[in-house]
Design a protein around this motif. Structure first.
Motif, PDB file in Angstrom:
ATOM      1  N   ALA A 183      -0.671   1.995   7.937  1.00 17.80           N
ATOM      2  CA  ALA A 183      -0.508   1.922   6.486  1.00 17.80           C
ATOM      3  C   ALA A 183      -1.687   2.552   5.772  1.00 17.80           C
ATOM      4  CB  ALA A 183      -0.351   0.464   6.056  1.00 17.80           C
ATOM      5  N   ARG A 206       2.270  11.630 -10.083  1.00 14.48           N
ATOM      6  CA  ARG A 206       1.576  12.914 -10.056  1.00 14.48           C
ATOM      7  C   ARG A 206       2.542  14.068 -10.218  1.00 14.48           C
ATOM      8  NH1 ARG A 206      -2.874  12.179  -5.843  1.00 14.48           N
ATOM      9  NH2 ARG A 206      -4.497  11.255  -7.119  1.00 14.48           N
ATOM     10  N   LEU A 257      -0.591   9.853   1.194  1.00 15.45           N
ATOM     11  CA  LEU A 257       0.251   9.863   0.008  1.00 15.45           C
ATOM     12  C   LEU A 257      -0.560  10.058  -1.253  1.00 15.45           C
ATOM     13  CD1 LEU A 257       2.822   7.033   0.631  1.00 15.45           C
ATOM     14  CD2 LEU A 257       3.337   9.373   0.110  1.00 15.45           C
ATOM     15  N   ALA A 258      -1.747   9.504  -1.311  1.00 12.21           N
ATOM     16  CA  ALA A 258      -2.439   9.404  -2.581  1.00 12.21           C
ATOM     17  C   ALA A 258      -3.520  10.448  -2.761  1.00 12.21           C
ATOM     18  CB  ALA A 258      -3.051   8.013  -2.726  1.00 12.21           C
ATOM     19  N   ARG A 259      -3.750  11.292  -1.753  1.00 10.91           N
ATOM     20  CA  ARG A 259      -4.835  12.253  -1.926  1.00 10.91           C
ATOM     21  C   ARG A 259      -4.381  13.368  -2.858  1.00 10.91           C
ATOM     22  NH1 ARG A 259      -3.998  16.882   1.020  1.00 10.91           N
ATOM     23  NH2 ARG A 259      -2.315  16.676   2.506  1.00 10.91           N
ATOM     24  N   LYS A 260      -5.361  14.130  -3.292  1.00 13.18           N
ATOM     25  CA  LYS A 260      -5.052  15.240  -4.192  1.00 13.18           C
ATOM     26  C   LYS A 260      -4.221  16.268  -3.464  1.00 13.18           C
ATOM     27  CE  LYS A 260      -8.286  15.586  -7.906  1.00 13.18           C
ATOM     28  NZ  LYS A 260      -8.789  14.223  -7.951  1.00 13.18           N
ATOM     29  N   ARG A 261      -3.337  16.921  -4.195  1.00 20.67           N
ATOM     30  CA  ARG A 261      -2.369  17.797  -3.542  1.00 20.67           C
ATOM     31  C   ARG A 261      -3.036  18.996  -2.902  1.00 20.67           C
ATOM     32  NH1 ARG A 261       0.733  16.487  -8.183  1.00 20.67           N
ATOM     33  NH2 ARG A 261      -0.122  18.264  -9.230  1.00 20.67           N
ATOM     34  N   VAL A 271       0.832  -1.198   0.000  1.00 21.94           N
ATOM     35  CA  VAL A 271       0.000   0.000   0.000  1.00 21.94           C
ATOM     36  C   VAL A 271       0.873   1.257   0.000  1.00 21.94           C
ATOM     37  CG1 VAL A 271      -1.511   1.333   1.468  1.00 21.94           C
ATOM     38  CG2 VAL A 271      -2.054  -1.022   0.981  1.00 21.94           C
ATOM     39  N   ILE A 272       1.887   1.278   0.873  1.00 19.99           N
ATOM     40  CA  ILE A 272       2.737   2.465   0.942  1.00 19.99           C
ATOM     41  C   ILE A 272       3.567   2.606  -0.337  1.00 19.99           C
ATOM     42  CG2 ILE A 272       4.594   3.560   2.221  1.00 19.99           C
ATOM     43  CD1 ILE A 272       1.969   3.616   3.605  1.00 19.99           C
ATOM     44  N   GLY A 302      -1.290   6.304   6.044  1.00 22.40           N
ATOM     45  CA  GLY A 302      -0.201   6.740   5.171  1.00 22.40           C
ATOM     46  C   GLY A 302      -0.590   6.716   3.712  1.00 22.40           C
ATOM     47  N   ALA A 303      -1.339   5.690   3.312  1.00 24.28           N
ATOM     48  CA  ALA A 303      -1.751   5.613   1.911  1.00 24.28           C
ATOM     49  C   ALA A 303      -2.689   6.749   1.563  1.00 24.28           C
ATOM     50  CB  ALA A 303      -2.427   4.271   1.652  1.00 24.28           C
ATOM     51  N   TYR A 325      -3.227   3.127 -13.852  1.00 27.75           N
ATOM     52  CA  TYR A 325      -3.190   4.569 -13.617  1.00 27.75           C
ATOM     53  C   TYR A 325      -1.877   5.176 -14.100  1.00 27.75           C
ATOM     54  CZ  TYR A 325      -3.263   8.931 -11.035  1.00 27.75           C
ATOM     55  OH  TYR A 325      -3.222  10.240 -10.693  1.00 27.75           O
ATOM     56  N   VAL A 342      -3.029   0.457 -10.060  1.00 30.52           N
ATOM     57  CA  VAL A 342      -1.913   1.407 -10.131  1.00 30.52           C
ATOM     58  C   VAL A 342      -1.202   1.297 -11.476  1.00 30.52           C
ATOM     59  CG1 VAL A 342       0.307   1.989  -9.131  1.00 30.52           C
ATOM     60  CG2 VAL A 342      -1.629   1.578  -7.678  1.00 30.52           C
ATOM     61  N   LEU A 391       6.162  15.647   1.391  1.00 37.20           N
ATOM     62  CA  LEU A 391       6.920  14.820   0.453  1.00 37.20           C
ATOM     63  C   LEU A 391       6.317  14.865  -0.937  1.00 37.20           C
ATOM     64  CD1 LEU A 391       7.539  11.693   2.650  1.00 37.20           C
ATOM     65  CD2 LEU A 391       9.157  13.446   2.047  1.00 37.20           C
ATOM     66  N   VAL A 392       5.024  15.070  -1.021  1.00 44.34           N
ATOM     67  CA  VAL A 392       4.365  14.956  -2.302  1.00 44.34           C
ATOM     68  C   VAL A 392       3.907  16.312  -2.816  1.00 44.34           C
ATOM     69  CG1 VAL A 392       3.630  12.631  -1.868  1.00 44.34           C
ATOM     70  CG2 VAL A 392       2.176  14.475  -1.183  1.00 44.34           C
ATOM     71  N   ARG A 393       4.291  17.416  -2.144  1.00 51.50           N
ATOM     72  CA  ARG A 393       3.841  18.713  -2.610  1.00 51.50           C
ATOM     73  C   ARG A 393       4.545  19.056  -3.914  1.00 51.50           C
ATOM     74  NH1 ARG A 393       4.123  22.460   2.197  1.00 51.50           N
ATOM     75  NH2 ARG A 393       6.222  22.730   1.438  1.00 51.50           N
ATOM     76  N   SER A 394       3.839  19.731  -4.786  1.00 50.88           N
ATOM     77  CA  SER A 394       4.357  19.894  -6.136  1.00 50.88           C
ATOM     78  C   SER A 394       5.251  21.102  -6.259  1.00 50.88           C
ATOM     79  CB  SER A 394       3.204  20.032  -7.113  1.00 50.88           C
ATOM     80  OG  SER A 394       2.554  21.258  -6.862  1.00 50.88           O
TER      81      SER A 394
END
Lengths: 99, 198
Positions: free
Chosen positions: B158, A84, B165-169, A73-74, B161-162, B76, B73, B184-187
């Motif tokens: 988990a 993205r 990690l996976a939500r819209k920014r 999952v992670i 965390g998922a 996607y 995934v 970590l995932v900011r654009s």
């Protein structure tokens, strides 16, 4: 079928998974190969559980499956985040943890 | 029993073929399908080892749920064919399979060559309830209660965390001063080139 056959088969599958982790570059396939290695470990655990005659090795295997599911999952979440941000889906070019 | 040996070899060959397919197939989608075949073969092996509950869990949880996640995934991200010419570059392409081969030789020596005569058995005599859900549940709730609880907590972590990690920014408002996984995932942290080169 002797227990040793199962253990040798598990060693085979583990080595195939290790070879995949060492050679492939797509993180998706590397996650799949880690799954292979974890499943090889599970097979050995269940074989030893059968040899010992108690179910404790099966509990170990069950916990390994839980941990593998969390790891998937992670890992897939990180891959989606990479996609993205338009980063290349390639482990060789992702050599740093810093965003 | 002849039938048991036949089933072992069929399932073992299926498991090895699936594993080789995962490593060698170029399209990640076909790799996932090869892993599904591998997992189903492994569940047959689990049944031969009289681990009925784990065989069922393997099929339902792994070959069902986890692999569906993988397929989503791959679809996607776009499972484009990898360029195998760039796959093994330089010394890494030679050393990788070499290390795997060395590991295989080492493991085979450890298993076969060390004279572990205890492995040459069919296993202990077990009753009909061995590996059944009843036995697994009893062990999980008595002797292995602490690992059971830790595993449930790990699943919760988990899942959180998922989602992070996976939500819209820019989907949710968040206070700017907190440091979270979302950083970590900011654009807007840098360009792609900076992110790749460091």
């Amino acid at each position: 079928v002797d227990i040793s056959w199962f253990v040798v088969l598990s060693a085979f599958i583990f080595c195939i998974g290790a070879a995949g982790v060492l050679t492939r570059r797509s993180p998706l396939v590397i996650l799949l190969c880690i799954e292979l290695m974890l499943n090889a470990g599970n097979l050995a655990l269940i074989a030893f559980s059968r040899m010992a005659g108690n179910g404790e090795g099966q509990i170990f295997a069950l916990i390994v499956m839980v941990v593998a599911a969390c790891e998937v999952v992670i890992g897939l979440g990180i891959i989606v985040a990479m996609y993205r941000r338009r980063l290349p889906i390639d482990v060789d070019s992702m050599s740093e943890l810093r965003g | 029993l002849f039938f048991e040996q036949l089933l072992f070899f069929v399932a073992g060959i299926g498991a090895i073929a699936g594993a080789v397919g995962v490593v060698t197939l170029r399209n990640p989608f076909f790799s996932v399908l090869a892993l599904v075949a591998h997992l189903i073969s492994l569940s047959v092996l689990f049944l031969l080892l009289s681990a009925a509950f784990l065989a069922a869990a393997q099929v339902v949880v792994y070959a069902g749920a986890v692999m569906v996640l993988y397929v989503f995934v791959v679809a996607y991200v776009g499972g484009a064919d990898e360029d195998m010419r760039h796959e093994s570059t330089g010394w890494l392409g030679i050393l990788g399979p070499l290390f795997a081969l060395v590991l295989l030789v080492e493991l085979t020596i450890a298993v076969v060559g060390s004279g572990l005569s205890v492995l040459d058995t069919r296993g202990a005599d077990v009753g009909a309830g061995f590996g059944a859900p009843g036995q697994i549940g009893e062990l999980l709730l008595t002797k292995f209660l602490l690992p059971f609880e830790i595993a449930s907590f790990l699943l919760l972590v988990a899942a959180v965390g998922a989602v992070m990690l996976a939500r819209k920014r820019r989907g949710l408002e968040e206070p700017p001063d907190t440091i979270s996984v979302a950083d970590l995932v900011r654009s807007d942290a840098g360009t792609q080139k900076e992110a790749v080169r460091g």
